[in-house]
Scaffold this active site. Structure first.
Site, PDB file in Angstrom:
ATOM      1  N   ASN A   1       0.937  -1.196  -0.021  1.00  0.00           N
ATOM      2  CA  ASN A   1       0.002  -0.013  -0.004  1.00  0.00           C
ATOM      3  C   ASN A   1       0.792   1.360  -0.151  1.00  0.00           C
ATOM      4  O   ASN A   1       2.083   1.120   0.492  1.00  0.00           O
ATOM      5  CB  ASN A   1      -0.902  -0.027   1.228  1.00  0.00           C
ATOM      6  CG  ASN A   1      -1.909   1.226   1.360  1.00  0.00           C
ATOM      7  OD1 ASN A   1      -1.940   1.875   1.783  1.00  0.00           O
ATOM      8  ND2 ASN A   1      -2.965   0.886   0.501  1.00  0.00           N
TER       9      ASN A   1
ATOM     10  N   TYR B   1      -2.603   8.949 -13.966  1.00  0.00           N
ATOM     11  CA  TYR B   1      -1.461   8.824 -12.951  1.00  0.00           C
ATOM     12  C   TYR B   1      -0.233   9.500 -13.034  1.00  0.00           C
ATOM     13  O   TYR B   1       0.458   9.531 -14.100  1.00  0.00           O
ATOM     14  CB  TYR B   1      -0.906   7.193 -13.191  1.00  0.00           C
ATOM     15  CG  TYR B   1      -0.396   6.365 -12.178  1.00  0.00           C
ATOM     16  CD1 TYR B   1      -0.810   5.547 -11.343  1.00  0.00           C
ATOM     17  CD2 TYR B   1       1.069   6.674 -12.058  1.00  0.00           C
ATOM     18  CE1 TYR B   1      -0.193   4.969 -10.397  1.00  0.00           C
ATOM     19  CE2 TYR B   1       1.953   6.073 -10.996  1.00  0.00           C
ATOM     20  CZ  TYR B   1       1.220   5.086 -10.317  1.00  0.00           C
ATOM     21  OH  TYR B   1       2.052   4.595  -9.060  1.00  0.00           O
TER      22      TYR B   1
ATOM     23  N   PHE C   1     -13.420  -3.148   8.677  1.00  0.00           N
ATOM     24  CA  PHE C   1     -14.479  -4.049   8.910  1.00  0.00           C
ATOM     25  C   PHE C   1     -13.874  -5.438   9.473  1.00  0.00           C
ATOM     26  O   PHE C   1     -14.662  -5.773  10.528  1.00  0.00           O
ATOM     27  CB  PHE C   1     -15.298  -4.258   7.679  1.00  0.00           C
ATOM     28  CG  PHE C   1     -15.998  -3.004   7.226  1.00  0.00           C
ATOM     29  CD1 PHE C   1     -16.002  -1.651   7.908  1.00  0.00           C
ATOM     30  CD2 PHE C   1     -16.465  -2.981   6.093  1.00  0.00           C
ATOM     31  CE1 PHE C   1     -16.703  -0.534   7.366  1.00  0.00           C
ATOM     32  CE2 PHE C   1     -17.075  -1.838   5.249  1.00  0.00           C
ATOM     33  CZ  PHE C   1     -17.041  -0.570   6.205  1.00  0.00           C
TER      34      PHE C   1
ATOM     35  N   SER D   1       1.848  -7.793  -3.763  1.00  0.00           N
ATOM     36  CA  SER D   1       0.399  -7.659  -3.226  1.00  0.00           C
ATOM     37  C   SER D   1      -0.410  -9.001  -3.510  1.00  0.00           C
ATOM     38  O   SER D   1      -0.366  -9.767  -4.137  1.00  0.00           O
ATOM     39  CB  SER D   1      -0.393  -6.574  -4.002  1.00  0.00           C
ATOM     40  OG  SER D   1      -0.112  -6.842  -5.610  1.00  0.00           O
TER      41      SER D   1
HETATM   42  C1  LIG Z   1       5.710  -0.441  -6.880  1.00  0.00           C
HETATM   43  C2  LIG Z   1       4.030  -0.424  -6.845  1.00  0.00           C
HETATM   44  C3  LIG Z   1       3.038  -0.452  -7.721  1.00  0.00           C
HETATM   45  C4  LIG Z   1       1.641  -0.701  -7.660  1.00  0.00           C
HETATM   46  N1  LIG Z   1       0.734  -0.857  -8.669  1.00  0.00           N
HETATM   47  C5  LIG Z   1      -0.482  -0.993  -8.274  1.00  0.00           C
HETATM   48  C6  LIG Z   1      -1.183  -1.385  -9.690  1.00  0.00           C
HETATM   49  O1  LIG Z   1      -1.114  -1.495 -10.690  1.00  0.00           O
HETATM   50  N2  LIG Z   1      -2.663  -1.363  -9.174  1.00  0.00           N
HETATM   51  C7  LIG Z   1      -3.198  -1.259  -7.934  1.00  0.00           C
HETATM   52  O2  LIG Z   1      -4.189  -1.537  -7.826  1.00  0.00           O
HETATM   53  N3  LIG Z   1      -2.170  -1.065  -7.007  1.00  0.00           N
HETATM   54  C8  LIG Z   1      -0.914  -0.988  -6.903  1.00  0.00           C
HETATM   55  N4  LIG Z   1      -0.365  -0.401  -6.103  1.00  0.00           N
HETATM   56  C9  LIG Z   1      -0.969  -0.322  -4.695  1.00  0.00           C
HETATM   57  C10 LIG Z   1      -0.786  -1.634  -3.884  1.00  0.00           C
HETATM   58  O3  LIG Z   1      -0.265  -2.659  -4.562  1.00  0.00           O
HETATM   59  C11 LIG Z   1      -2.295  -1.917  -3.971  1.00  0.00           C
HETATM   60  O4  LIG Z   1      -3.025  -1.268  -3.048  1.00  0.00           O
HETATM   61  C12 LIG Z   1      -2.661  -3.674  -3.602  1.00  0.00           C
HETATM   62  O5  LIG Z   1      -3.890  -3.857  -3.729  1.00  0.00           O
HETATM   63  C13 LIG Z   1      -2.348  -3.807  -2.025  1.00  0.00           C
HETATM   64  O6  LIG Z   1      -2.093  -5.248  -1.627  1.00  0.00           O
HETATM   65  P1  LIG Z   1      -1.397  -5.623  -0.512  1.00  0.00           P
HETATM   66  O7  LIG Z   1      -1.594  -7.180  -0.423  1.00  0.00           O
HETATM   67  O8  LIG Z   1       0.053  -5.429  -0.518  1.00  0.00           O
HETATM   68  O9  LIG Z   1      -1.962  -5.076   0.708  1.00  0.00           O
HETATM   69  P2  LIG Z   1      -1.411  -4.236   2.083  1.00  0.00           P
HETATM   70  O10 LIG Z   1      -0.774  -3.025   1.396  1.00  0.00           O
HETATM   71  O11 LIG Z   1      -0.788  -5.249   2.857  1.00  0.00           O
HETATM   72  O12 LIG Z   1      -2.768  -3.843   2.619  1.00  0.00           O
HETATM   73  C14 LIG Z   1      -3.501  -2.712   2.007  1.00  0.00           C
HETATM   74  C15 LIG Z   1      -4.826  -2.516   2.801  1.00  0.00           C
HETATM   75  O13 LIG Z   1      -5.512  -3.332   2.863  1.00  0.00           O
HETATM   76  C16 LIG Z   1      -5.771  -4.070   3.959  1.00  0.00           C
HETATM   77  N5  LIG Z   1      -5.775  -5.583   3.838  1.00  0.00           N
HETATM   78  C17 LIG Z   1      -4.664  -6.235   3.453  1.00  0.00           C
HETATM   79  N6  LIG Z   1      -5.077  -7.507   3.294  1.00  0.00           N
HETATM   80  C18 LIG Z   1      -5.989  -7.508   3.771  1.00  0.00           C
HETATM   81  C19 LIG Z   1      -7.046  -8.964   4.306  1.00  0.00           C
HETATM   82  N7  LIG Z   1      -6.830  -9.865   3.889  1.00  0.00           N
HETATM   83  N8  LIG Z   1      -8.220  -8.440   4.988  1.00  0.00           N
HETATM   84  C20 LIG Z   1      -8.480  -7.116   5.267  1.00  0.00           C
HETATM   85  N9  LIG Z   1      -7.700  -5.990   4.967  1.00  0.00           N
HETATM   86  C21 LIG Z   1      -6.516  -6.459   4.254  1.00  0.00           C
HETATM   87  C22 LIG Z   1      -4.468  -3.651   4.993  1.00  0.00           C
HETATM   88  O14 LIG Z   1      -5.235  -3.452   6.446  1.00  0.00           O
HETATM   89  C23 LIG Z   1      -4.611  -2.082   4.316  1.00  0.00           C
HETATM   90  O15 LIG Z   1      -5.518  -1.332   4.732  1.00  0.00           O
HETATM   91  C24 LIG Z   1       1.226  -0.459  -6.076  1.00  0.00           C
HETATM   92  C25 LIG Z   1       2.068  -0.111  -5.141  1.00  0.00           C
HETATM   93  C26 LIG Z   1       3.467  -0.370  -5.534  1.00  0.00           C
HETATM   94  C27 LIG Z   1       4.330  -0.155  -4.311  1.00  0.00           C
END
Ligand SMILES: Cc1cc2nc3c(=O)[nH]c(=O)nc-3n(C[C@H](O)[C@H](O)[C@H](O)COP(=O)(O)OP(=O)(O)OC[C@H]3O[C@@H](n4cnc5c(N)ncnc54)[C@H](O)[C@@H]3O)c2cc1C
Length: 561
Positions: free
Chosen positions: A138, A473, A268, A206
Site C-alpha cells: 500500500n 497517474y 471492518f 500484493s
Molecule cells: C510498486 C507499486 C506498484 C503498484 N501498482 C499498483 C497497481 O498497478 N494497481 C493497484 O491497484 N495498486 C497498485 N499498487 C498499490 C498496492 O499494491 C495495492 O493497493 C494492493 O492492492 C495492496 O495489496 P497488499 O496485499 O500489498 O495489501 P497491503 O498493502 O498489505 O494492505 C493494504 C490495505 O488492505 C488491508 N488488507 C490487506 N490484506 C487484507 C485482508 N486479507 N483483509 C482485510 N484487509 C486487508 C490492509 O489493512 C491495508 O489497509 C502499487 C504499489 C506499489 C508499491
C-alpha cells in the site's frame, strides 16, 4: 516476514535497478536533483535498538500464543520493523532516518480461517487493535499503526494463507486464500491453463486479500475489469462474526455485499478467502506503440476506441515528460546500426515531419484474446491512431516497457538514496473533464514542487480506460529539501489530492484511502455517506479495533502522518 525483503525499499535484499549501459540516466536524474553522493542512512541494526518499547496486553498475548501454532506469534524487533510502514516515498525517508514513532507490538501469522477467527475474537475480547497485512505494498499508509494508539496493536500477516483451495472448472471460478501473492497465483493458474486477468504493477508482493481490501486495478483492467469486477464472493472475519457472501453469478438480493466489503481496507474485518473469476489463457498477446504529437490527440484516439467498442486490453498513453524519462533511462542497444537507425528516425520526425519532439507522447497498446479478434482489434485501433496523426512505432518501445514493468519501482529506491523525492498520485474522471483535470492538477503539482526545487519533473499516463472516463497517474520527482523532506512530501501529495477532488476527480483510482487520502474523502462522498461507513464499522467493530484511523473519517485518534 515469510519472504525475505529489504528493510527499506522494494524487492529482495541485493535486488537493485540495473543502471549499466544507460548512458543518459545519471544526467537526467542530476537535472532533477540527484546528488553525486548518497544521503546518509541509519542501518537496520540502528533501527532495532531505536524501536519504541512494545505495548503488551499480557492476557491477550498469553491466550493467543496458546491458541495458535508454536511459531505464529512474533514480538522481535525485526518483525515489528518490517510491518511498521508501507511503500510510499515518505515511509522510505522515515526508515532511512531511523524514525519509528509507533510500531505494531506483535506480528501474528495465521495459518487458516479458523486461526483468524481466534485472533479477531481474542483481540475483541481484550481490546487489542488489529491491522491486516497482505503484501504491505500500500502507498497511502493503510497498514501503518496510529501513533497515538495506546492499546496493544497486532499486525496480522496473511503470508501463510496462500493456497488455491479449489477450482470449479465448469463455472470458471476459484477459491483462493487471501494471503496469496499475485505472482504465485498467476503462476499456479497458468499451469492449469487459466489466468486471473489481474496484473497490478505490485504483482510480486500484493495479495488477493489486499486487492479486495483496496479495490485494486490491474494493467489489463480494460479487458478483465478491476478486481471488484473479478470478485465473486468474500469471506471476512469481523469482531461481530464471519460474513461469507454467496457464490452466485448475479443477485438482486439487496445491496451488493461484495461491494460494501471491497475497499474496506481492514477496517471492518480480515478477509480470509476470496472466490474469483478465472479465464482460459488467451490464445495470443500482441503489443504496439504509437507516437502522438500531443497528449490531447492521444486522449481523442482512446475516446474513439471506446466509441467503436474496440478498447485493447492494455492502453497506456504516456505524456511528454514520461517520454523524456523513458528515453533518458533507456538502455543503449549493443548494435551500432540500431542506435544509428533510432537517431536517424528521430531526426526525420523533427526535421522532415516537423514534429515538436519535446511534445510527443506515446501510446502502448496490448491485445489479448483469440488470434482473429486480436488481428481485428489491431486493425481498427491502428486506423484510429493514424486518423489522429499518430506514427506507428511497431512493438519495440512497448516490449521494452513490458519487460521492465515490475522493476520500475527500483528506480525510486535508487534516486531516493541520491536525494530525490519521488512518488505517485492518481485519480480518475469522466471524459468531458479529463483534459481539464489533467491540466489543472499538473499546474498545481508543478507549482508546489517548484516552491522547493527547480526544475521539477512531473510525468503522467492514462492506464485504465472505461466507457465513461479514464484514470490519470502522475509521477513526480524533484530535489528533496534537506531537513524538511517529510513536510515537502506531504505538501506535494496533498496538493495533488486536493487538486483532484476540487477538479472533479476521485481521491484515488486504485491506491485506496488509507491515512493520506482520508482528509479528502468527505469532499468526494459527502457527510451522509461518510456517516454510513462509520455506522457499518460500529456495527461490525464496536470497540474500533480493526485498523482504526484508516479510510473512515472519525474512526481514529486524529493522527497526522
Ligand atoms: C510498486 C507499486 C506498484 C503498484 N501498482 C499498483 C497497481 O498497478 N494497481 C493497484 O491497484 N495498486 C497498485 N499498487 C498499490 C498496492 O499494491 C495495492 O493497493 C494492493 O492492492 C495492496 O495489496 P497488499 O496485499 O500489498 O495489501 P497491503 O498493502 O498489505 O494492505 C493494504 C490495505 O488492505 C488491508 N488488507 C490487506 N490484506 C487484507 C485482508 N486479507 N483483509 C482485510 N484487509 C486487508 C490492509 O489493512 C491495508 O489497509 C502499487 C504499489 C506499489 C508499491
Amino acid at each position: 516476514m515469510e519472504v525475505e525483503r529489504k528493510w527499506w525499499g522494494w524487492g529482495a535484499p541485493g535486488e537493485f535497478y540495473d543502471v549499466s549501459n544507460r548512458p543518459n540516466l545519471w544526467s537526467f536524474f542530476r537535472k532533477y536533483g540527484a546528488m553525486e553522493e548518497e544521503v546518509p542512512s541509519v542501518t537496520l541494526e540502528d533501527l532495532k535498538t531505536n524501536i519504541p518499547e512494545p505495548v503488551i496486553n499480557r492476557s491477550f498475548l498469553d491466550e493467543i500464543t496458546e491458541a495458535l501454532k508454536k511459531d505464529a506469534v512474533k514480538t522481535d524487533a525485526y518483525e515489528r520493523i518490517m510491518h511498521t510502514y508501507d511503500q510510499n516515498c515518505m515511509d522510505m525517508l522515515l526508515l532511512r532516518k531511523g524514525i519509528i514513532r509507533r510500531a505494531p507490538d506483535a506480528v501474528i501469522y495465521p495459518g487458516s480461517h479458523g486461526d483468524v477467527e481466534k485472533i479477531v475474537g481474542l483481540a475483541h475480547k481484550h481490546d487489542v487493535c488489529v491491522i491486516a497485512f497482505g503484501g504491505g505494498t500500500n502507498v497511502v499508509n493503510g497498514t501503518v499503526p496510529e501513533t497515538r494508539e495506546k492499546r496493544m496493536i497486532i499486525n496480522v500477516d496473511m503470508g501463510r494463507m496462500k493456497k488455491i483451495i479449489k477450482i470449479d472448472n465448469e463455472s470458471h471460478i476459484a477459491w483462493i486464500e487471501a494471503g496469496m501473492p499475485g505472482i504465485q497465483l498467476e503462476k499456479e493458474l497458468n499451469a492449469l491453463g487459466y489466468t486471473s486477468g489481474h496484473d497490478p504493477d505490485s504483482m510480486v508482493y500484493s495479495t488477493v486479500g489486499g486487492w479486495v481490501a483496496t479495490r485494486s486495478s490491474g494493467m489489463l483492467s480494460n479487458k478483465y475489469g478491476d478486481f471488484t469486477d473479478l470478485t465473486v464472493s468474500i469471506k471476512m472475519v469481523t469482531p461481530a462474526g464471519t460474513i461469507a457472501t454467496p457464490v452466485l453469478p448475479a443477485t438482486s438480493a439487496g445491496p451488493d455485499l461484495n461491494r460494501i466489503i471491497a475497499g474496506s481496507e481492514g477496517t471492518f474485518g480480515i478477509i480470509t478467502e476470496v472466490v474469483i473469476k478465472i479465464f482460459p489463457l488467451p490464445e495470443t498477446a500482441k503489443l504496439n506503440t504509437f507516437l502522438f504529437t500531443t497528449f490531447d490527440q492521444g486522449v481523442k484516439a482512446i475516446q474513439e476506441m471506446v466509441e467503436k467498442e474496440c478498447i485493447p486490453a492494455l492502453v497506456r498513453l504516456v505524456n511528454e515528460d514520461e517520454v523524456e524519462f523513458a528515453l533518458k533511462t533507456a538502455r543503449k542497444s549493443k548494435s551500432w546500426f540500431k542506435n544509428k537507425a533510432v537517431d536517424l528516425f528521430f531526426a526525420y520526425l523533427s526535421k522532415i515531419r516537423k514534429i515538436d519532439m519535446d511534445k510527443t507522447c506515446y501510446m502502448i497498446l496490448g491485445y489479448k484474446g483469440d488470434k482473429k479478434t486480436v488481428r481485428h482489434r489491431q486493425k481498427i485501433t491502428r486506423k484510429i491512431c493514424k486518423r489522429n496523426r499518430a506514427i506507428d512505432l511497431g512493438r519495440g518501445a512497448a516490449k521494452t516497457w513490458d519487460e521492465g514493468k515490475y522493476d520500475l519501482i527500483l528506480i525510486r529506491d535508487l534516486i531516493v538514496k541520491h536525494g530525490v523525492l519521488t512518488d505517485s498520485a492518481e485519480t480518475a474522471t469522466v471524459w468531458s473533464n479529463l483534459v481539464s483535470l489533467y491540466n489543472n492538477a499538473r499546474k498545481a503539482i508543478l507549482d508546489t514542487m517548484q516552491k522547493y526545487a527547480k526544475p521539477a519533473w512531473l510525468g503522467c499516463h492514462i492506464s485504465h480506460v472505461y466507457r465513461h472516463g479514464a484514470s490519470l497517474y502522475f509521477l513526480f520527482g524533484c530535489k528533496e529539501k534537506k531537513g524538511e523532506e517529510v513536510e515537502q512530501y506531504l505538501d506535494i501529495k496533498n496538493t495533488a489530492t486536493a487538486a483532484f477532488v476540487s477538479n472533479g476527480g476521485t481521491v484515488s483510482h486504485h491506491h485506496s484511502v488509507g491515512v493520506l487520502h482520508q482528509p479528502y474523502l468527505k469532499e468526494e462522498i459527502g457527510e451522509t455517506a461518510a456517516g454510513l461507513l462509520l455506522a457499518i464499522k460500529k456495527k461490525l467493530d464496536p470497540k474500533n479495533i480493526m485498523n482504526p484511523g484508516k479510510l473512515i473519517p472519525g474512526s481514529g485518534n486524529g493522527d497526522k502522518p
